[in-house]
Motif scaffolding. Structure first.
Motif, PDB file in Angstrom:
ATOM      1  N   ALA A 162      45.883  44.443  40.776  1.00  0.00           N
ATOM      2  CA  ALA A 162      46.701  45.239  39.856  1.00  0.00           C
ATOM      3  C   ALA A 162      48.177  44.945  40.091  1.00  0.00           C
ATOM      4  O   ALA A 162      48.954  44.807  39.147  1.00  0.00           O
ATOM      5  CB  ALA A 162      46.415  46.727  40.046  1.00  0.00           C
ATOM      6  N   LEU A 222      42.589  39.978  35.086  1.00  0.00           N
ATOM      7  CA  LEU A 222      42.381  41.262  34.411  1.00  0.00           C
ATOM      8  C   LEU A 222      40.888  41.571  34.319  1.00  0.00           C
ATOM      9  O   LEU A 222      40.439  42.684  34.571  1.00  0.00           O
ATOM     10  CB  LEU A 222      43.012  41.214  33.019  1.00  0.00           C
ATOM     11  N   GLY A 281      41.140  45.324  44.492  1.00  0.00           N
ATOM     12  CA  GLY A 281      41.522  45.787  43.153  1.00  0.00           C
ATOM     13  C   GLY A 281      43.006  46.119  43.083  1.00  0.00           C
ATOM     14  O   GLY A 281      43.700  45.732  42.142  1.00  0.00           O
ATOM     15  N   MET A 282      43.496  46.835  44.086  1.00  0.00           N
ATOM     16  CA  MET A 282      44.911  47.213  44.091  1.00  0.00           C
ATOM     17  C   MET A 282      45.795  45.973  44.195  1.00  0.00           C
ATOM     18  O   MET A 282      46.866  45.911  43.594  1.00  0.00           O
ATOM     19  CB  MET A 282      45.203  48.165  45.259  1.00  0.00           C
ATOM     20  N   LEU A 325      39.612  42.600  37.674  1.00  0.00           N
ATOM     21  CA  LEU A 325      40.015  43.974  37.981  1.00  0.00           C
ATOM     22  C   LEU A 325      39.115  44.971  37.249  1.00  0.00           C
ATOM     23  O   LEU A 325      38.687  45.981  37.814  1.00  0.00           O
ATOM     24  CB  LEU A 325      41.483  44.184  37.595  1.00  0.00           C
ATOM     25  N   GLU A 326      38.802  44.640  35.998  1.00  0.00           N
ATOM     26  CA  GLU A 326      37.906  45.521  35.229  1.00  0.00           C
ATOM     27  C   GLU A 326      36.533  45.594  35.884  1.00  0.00           C
ATOM     28  O   GLU A 326      35.942  46.681  36.010  1.00  0.00           O
ATOM     29  CB  GLU A 326      37.766  45.001  33.792  1.00  0.00           C
ATOM     30  N   MET A 364      33.063  49.931  41.359  1.00  0.00           N
ATOM     31  CA  MET A 364      33.456  51.078  42.192  1.00  0.00           C
ATOM     32  C   MET A 364      32.815  52.372  41.695  1.00  0.00           C
ATOM     33  O   MET A 364      32.592  53.292  42.467  1.00  0.00           O
ATOM     34  CB  MET A 364      34.974  51.250  42.143  1.00  0.00           C
ATOM     35  N   ARG A 365      32.566  52.414  40.391  1.00  0.00           N
ATOM     36  CA  ARG A 365      31.981  53.630  39.825  1.00  0.00           C
ATOM     37  C   ARG A 365      30.547  53.830  40.294  1.00  0.00           C
ATOM     38  O   ARG A 365      30.034  54.942  40.288  1.00  0.00           O
ATOM     39  CB  ARG A 365      32.003  53.570  38.293  1.00  0.00           C
ATOM     40  N   ILE A 382      35.779  45.054  39.019  1.00  0.00           N
ATOM     41  CA  ILE A 382      35.858  45.784  40.286  1.00  0.00           C
ATOM     42  C   ILE A 382      35.833  47.285  40.032  1.00  0.00           C
ATOM     43  O   ILE A 382      35.099  48.035  40.680  1.00  0.00           O
ATOM     44  CB  ILE A 382      37.142  45.370  41.049  1.00  0.00           C
ATOM     45  N   THR A 383      36.621  47.712  39.035  1.00  0.00           N
ATOM     46  CA  THR A 383      36.670  49.144  38.731  1.00  0.00           C
ATOM     47  C   THR A 383      35.286  49.648  38.301  1.00  0.00           C
ATOM     48  O   THR A 383      34.871  50.735  38.687  1.00  0.00           O
ATOM     49  CB  THR A 383      37.700  49.405  37.616  1.00  0.00           C
ATOM     50  N   PHE A 401      36.510  46.787  47.881  1.00  0.00           N
ATOM     51  CA  PHE A 401      36.772  46.645  46.441  1.00  0.00           C
ATOM     52  C   PHE A 401      38.123  47.242  46.084  1.00  0.00           C
ATOM     53  O   PHE A 401      38.902  46.681  45.332  1.00  0.00           O
ATOM     54  CB  PHE A 401      35.677  47.339  45.622  1.00  0.00           C
ATOM     55  N   PHE A 402      38.365  48.428  46.636  1.00  0.00           N
ATOM     56  CA  PHE A 402      39.603  49.137  46.329  1.00  0.00           C
ATOM     57  C   PHE A 402      40.811  48.286  46.714  1.00  0.00           C
ATOM     58  O   PHE A 402      41.737  48.115  45.930  1.00  0.00           O
ATOM     59  CB  PHE A 402      39.644  50.464  47.075  1.00  0.00           C
TER      60      PHE A 402
END
Lengths: 401, 67
Positions: free
Chosen positions: B37, B7, B33-34, B10-11, B17-18, B13-14, B29-30
């Motif tokens: 998730a 988790l 990340g997927m 994932l946070e 990505m920003r 990575i998100t 990354f996407f």
């Protein structure tokens, strides 16, 4: 008015009785057993109140019946407050009830209130002894009736929202005289077993009497003594039991207790889904940005870009050509002028000009006579403006000039 | 990797990505990340909640599955 001799009309008599009745009993308390309960679609209640020997018609209009917290049934012992009124059309009187409580309810409330003060004095309800409710309980003990609606409500909620905890049901009676002992036993057992890290004491809604075990002093004490945090979910929103006050956390309904224990799983699921959405959103935004940059380079744009460049070049070339031609003709004009002036110079040096002024050219055998050996009788060629003359030398007189 | 670690990753990575990072890196990354998730969701769905009941009889207490 002399009643002995007065001749009443029926209406008149009923009106007199109505006045006497309603002014004499404007607000009374009455206890009795409900019979022939007839709720109307309008929300008004029609029923009778009776005891062993007697009966009275009763009505409770909607604005009052709405405030009654239980559903009356025949045989139920109640206490009502209301006024007497006469229904002239039928010549009957009735009690119009403004409030209704279960018989003995008021005494129970009073008793609970007294107990509450006493236990509060012992510190059972103190805020600073409340234990923290674990966010991700490993195992949750539910102390309730295995057949009750409360348990079903909780299981429904955690099935819907997901739950990371195991559930262990501690079955007990939840109403009646034996209920408090059952609840206390299970609370103590759960603490001895120490299998759970969170306990829920719960039951569905009911009358004050039904909920009474959850205000029992022994039950309240064992919640207070529990080493494991306790959530209390007794009855519905409006019901408050002493359990609620003693527990570490109070929820309004059994379903709400289900929400609390599934909160961790629910929040995690929401969080993962939220992050997933963010990822998709961000990547789409980035792709869109790149696409809009790339779109400059599609075939059509390249063509038109090329065309406009070409057009520019063509125009430029034409301009150059034009200026070249102009320059060239300028140069030629200059040359022409030079030629003309040269011609003029040449002309000015030509013998013709001398001829015009009257001179002439005399030659002998095509040579200037200056270099010839001349003697009388030689034939000389003379050129002048108007033509040629041949002439014979008659005399020769050499003299240096 | 534990659930919590995944988790957290994932946070992270998100968050990354920003930032304004190269597209190829974003796509990497996407994808990771997927994948994370999906693993987390599967894990959340797979948490089998056992519902049991404490039964009391002449032999004392024992625990049974609650139906």
């Amino acid at each position: 008015m002399n009643l002995n001799n007065h001749l009443f009309s029926v209406s008149e008599l009923n009106n007199v009785i109505k006045t006497i009745l309603e002014s004499s009993f404007p607000e009374i308390n009455l206890e009795g057993e409900i019979s022939n309960f007839r709720p109307a679609a309008s929300g008004h209640w029609y029923f009778s109140l009776r005891d062993k020997d007697s009966i009275i018609s009763s009505v409770m209009f909607r604005n009052s019946s709405q405030r009654v917290s239980f559903k009356p049934t025949d045989g139920m012992k109640v206490k009502v407050r209301g006024k007497l009124s006469l229904y002239s059309q039928r010549g009957t009187y009735q009690i119009v009830c403004s409030s209704m409580t279960l018989f003995g309810e008021g005494d129970l409330l009073l008793m609970i209130e007294e107990r509450k003060r006493k236990l509060a004095g012992l510190g059972y309800f103190d805020q600073d002894i409340k234990k923290l409710i674990p966010r991700f309980p490993r195992k949750v003990g539910i102390i309730t009736s295995p057949t009750g609606a409360a348990l079903q409500d909780i299981l429904k909620v955690i099935n819907r929202r997901g739950c990371l905890s195991d559930i262990l049901i501690y079955p007990t009676l939840v109403q009646g005289l034996d209920a408090p002992r059952g609840i206390v036993n299970q609370l103590e057992k759960a603490n001895r077993d120490n299998l759970c890290d969170l306990l829920i004491v719960t039951r569905g809604g009911g009358s004050i009497e039904d909920l009474l075990p959850f205000s029992d002093e022994g039950v309240v004490r064992s919640i207070y003594n529990s080493n494991i945090p306790v959530i209390s979910g007794v009855g519905h929103e409006i019901d408050t039991s002493l359990c609620d006050l003693a527990a570490d956390f109070r929820v309004a309904t059994p379903s709400a207790a289900g929400e609390v224990i599934s909160e961790g799983a629910f929040a995690l699921t929401n969080k993962v889904q939220g992050l997933k959405k963010d990822l998709i959103h961000i990547i789409n935004a980035k792709l869109l940005k790149v696409r809009s940059k790339l779109s400059i380079f599609n075939r059509e744009n390249v063509n038109s870009l090329f065309r406009s460049k070409l057009e520019n070049l063509t125009i430029h070339l034409d301009n150059l050509k034009q200026s070249l031609i102009q320059k060239q003709s300028l140069i030629m004009q200059k040359d022409k002028n030079r030629l003309i002036s040269a011609q003029k110079v040449l002309l000015s040096l030509s013998p013709v000009e001398l001829f015009k002024r009257g001179y002439s050219w005399v030659s002998y055998n095509g040579k200037s006579i200056n270099r010839a050996e001349l003697k009388s009788g030689d034939i000389l060629d003379i050129k002048y403006l108007k033509g040629d003359i041949k002439s014979e030398i008659q005399s020769l007189n050499k003299e240096n000039i | 990797m534990s659930f919590e670690e995944k988790l957290k990753k994932l946070e992270n990575i998100t968050e990354k990505m920003r930032d304004d990072i190269p597209l190829e890196e974003s796509i990497e990354f996407f994808e990771s990340g997927m994948k994370l998730a999906k693993e987390l969701e599967d894990k959340l769905n797979s948490f089998e909640k056992r519902v049991e009941i404490l039964v009391q009889d002449e032999n004392g207490d024992h625990i049974e599955d609650f139906k």
